[in-house]
Design an enzyme around this catalytic site. Structure first.
Site, PDB file in Angstrom:
ATOM      1  N   GLU A  72       4.317  72.895  59.809  1.00 37.31           N
ATOM      2  CA  GLU A  72       5.296  72.855  58.727  1.00 37.31           C
ATOM      3  C   GLU A  72       5.506  74.210  58.079  1.00 37.31           C
ATOM      4  O   GLU A  72       6.547  74.469  57.493  1.00 37.31           O
ATOM      5  CB  GLU A  72       4.846  71.831  57.678  1.00 37.31           C
ATOM      6  N   SER A  83      12.280  62.625  53.314  1.00 37.81           N
ATOM      7  CA  SER A  83      13.419  63.536  53.341  1.00 37.81           C
ATOM      8  C   SER A  83      14.393  63.188  54.467  1.00 37.81           C
ATOM      9  O   SER A  83      13.978  62.900  55.595  1.00 37.81           O
ATOM     10  CB  SER A  83      12.940  64.984  53.513  1.00 37.81           C
ATOM     11  N   TYR A 104       5.425  59.536  56.064  1.00 39.17           N
ATOM     12  CA  TYR A 104       4.031  59.801  55.715  1.00 39.17           C
ATOM     13  C   TYR A 104       3.677  59.237  54.337  1.00 39.17           C
ATOM     14  O   TYR A 104       2.916  58.293  54.206  1.00 39.17           O
ATOM     15  CB  TYR A 104       3.772  61.315  55.726  1.00 39.17           C
TER      16      TYR A 104
END
Length: 389
Positions: free
Chosen positions: A247, A161, A125
């Site tokens: 999330e 990540s 993203y």
């Protein structure tokens, strides 16, 4: 919501606790991973993911299990000090989005690998000039000319990540030339191993953090081949927002168990050093405890809500709470808190204590996952109805 655990939930809790203790407790096959944060030994962490998959613990919310059962699992996982899962991005973000927007063929193709713990995903993203302002992404994709239906992706993502361990990535890219902001975006799915034909390439460069670890990276795409589009071409912004709403769901309650453990450690340190006799510090510690109770109550109250503003409030609360905890963790140590002395963490040979590690790591809490400024904008515009800008 009316939130309570019934007898079936408690039976499930006992089973989860027993399963985790058998593997992470003394003599367990994965006892070496208890409390592990950074996946330094990637193969051991992959083995743990496969163990979770074999036990049927991945994908409890896909989509039939109750929210209470999901909460129970996350709470027990945190209490057992189980390692941060490598598969969290696939399990908690991509999988629910596939269930909401994917085709039957896509669900059949991708969900089994996530559920088994065998396929690790990362999220493409943020970019150097489009971090919290996600609509500013410039990574682009064009249709492959070989008639395969694939897309060729070029650009850069950052703060990605777990990307150095990931098998696949979902990438928000601009598929309509000349489009701006929210229009012309698509969510593309691509394999990370691409020393492929026609020069297709993906390069992952780990980013070193203040605490010495590198759990996220910069990722460079050069004509990388995406083999699928999640949702319709050009509808990527809506799909991406759906994904982000997952999330901060039931997993947030498990995070708070970890926070409670960290707070207990700070309170014990304050009692040991006598810092709890300082009225200013004692008031700060009391407020930290009270704020954690409020955080949990708010998480329970809003559980299952997909409204972005609700997630924004939660993010503001826990990010700032954890930063304050990091500061208090070192402060209650007094002067020794400024010096080396730990054994669990090393930065260039400098031994960090757990308190110092928490302080350094928590600096990023108010930035990643959407900065505080962006969260306040969301609340201002979508809840208070204030004008943009």
């Amino acid at each position: 919501m009316d939130f309570a655990f019934d007898a079936a939930d408690e039976e499930f809790r006992a089973r989860a606790r027993e399963w985790l203790e058998a593997r992470l407790g003394a003599g367990g096959a994965f006892s070496d991973l208890r409390g592990a944060k950074v996946p330094e030994d990637a193969e051991r962490r992959r083995a743990w993911e496969r163990e979770l998959g074999a036990g049927g613990w991945i994908g409890l919310g896909w989509p039939d299990d109750s929210l209470t059962r999901q909460v129970v699992w996350f709470e027990e996982y945190a209490r057992a000090q189980a390692p941060d899962p490598l598969g969290i991005v696939g399990e908690q973000l991509l999988a629910p989005t596939l269930l909401a927007h994917g085709t039957a063929e896509q669900r059949e193709r991708y969900l089994p690998g996530i559920a088994s713990g065998g396929t690790i995903w990362c999220q493409g993203y943020s970019e150097p000039d489009a971090g919290s302002d996600l609509a500013g992404v410039r990574t682009s994709a064009v249709p492959a000319e070989d008639g395969s239906g694939d897309w060729l992706v070029s650009g850069q993502k950052t703060w990605t990540s777990l990307s150095q361990w990931a098998d696949w990535c979902f990438v928000l890219a601009r598929t309509e030339p000349g489009s701006q902001r929210h229009a012309g975006l698509s969510l593309l799915l691509l394999p990370m191993d691409q020393p492929g034909p026609n020069g297709a390439r993906i390069e992952v460069r780990p980013i070193r953090q203040l605490n010495g670890v590198s759990e996220f990276s910069e990722v460079f795409f050069d004509q990388a081949r995406a083999v699928d589009v999640l949702g319709a071409v050009g509808d990527g912004w809506r799909i991406a927002m759906t994904l982000l709403s997952f999330e901060r769901g039931a997993g947030m309650l498990g995070r708070q168990i970890g926070y409670a453990r960290e707070l207990d450690a700070v309170l014990r340190a304050a009692a040991l050093t006598g810092a709890d006799r300082d009225p200013v510090l004692r008031e700060a510690l009391t407020r930290q405890w009270a704020d954690l109770q409020v955080m949990r109550a708010n998480a329970l109250r809003t559980l299952g809500t997909a409204e972005p503003a609700t997630a924004a409030v939660a993010k503001l609360v826990w990010a700032n709470w954890h930063q304050r905890l990091g500061e208090l963790a070192v402060q209650v140590q007094g002067l020794p808190g400024a010096f080396a002395g730990g054994r669990a963490h090393q930065v260039d040979g400098y031994p960090l204590t757990s308190a110092q590690h928490t302080l350094l790591f928590s600096r990023a809490d108010t930035i990643y996952g959407g900065s505080d400024q962006i969260q306040r904008n969301i609340i201002a515009e979508r809840v208070l109805g204030l004008p943009r800008g």
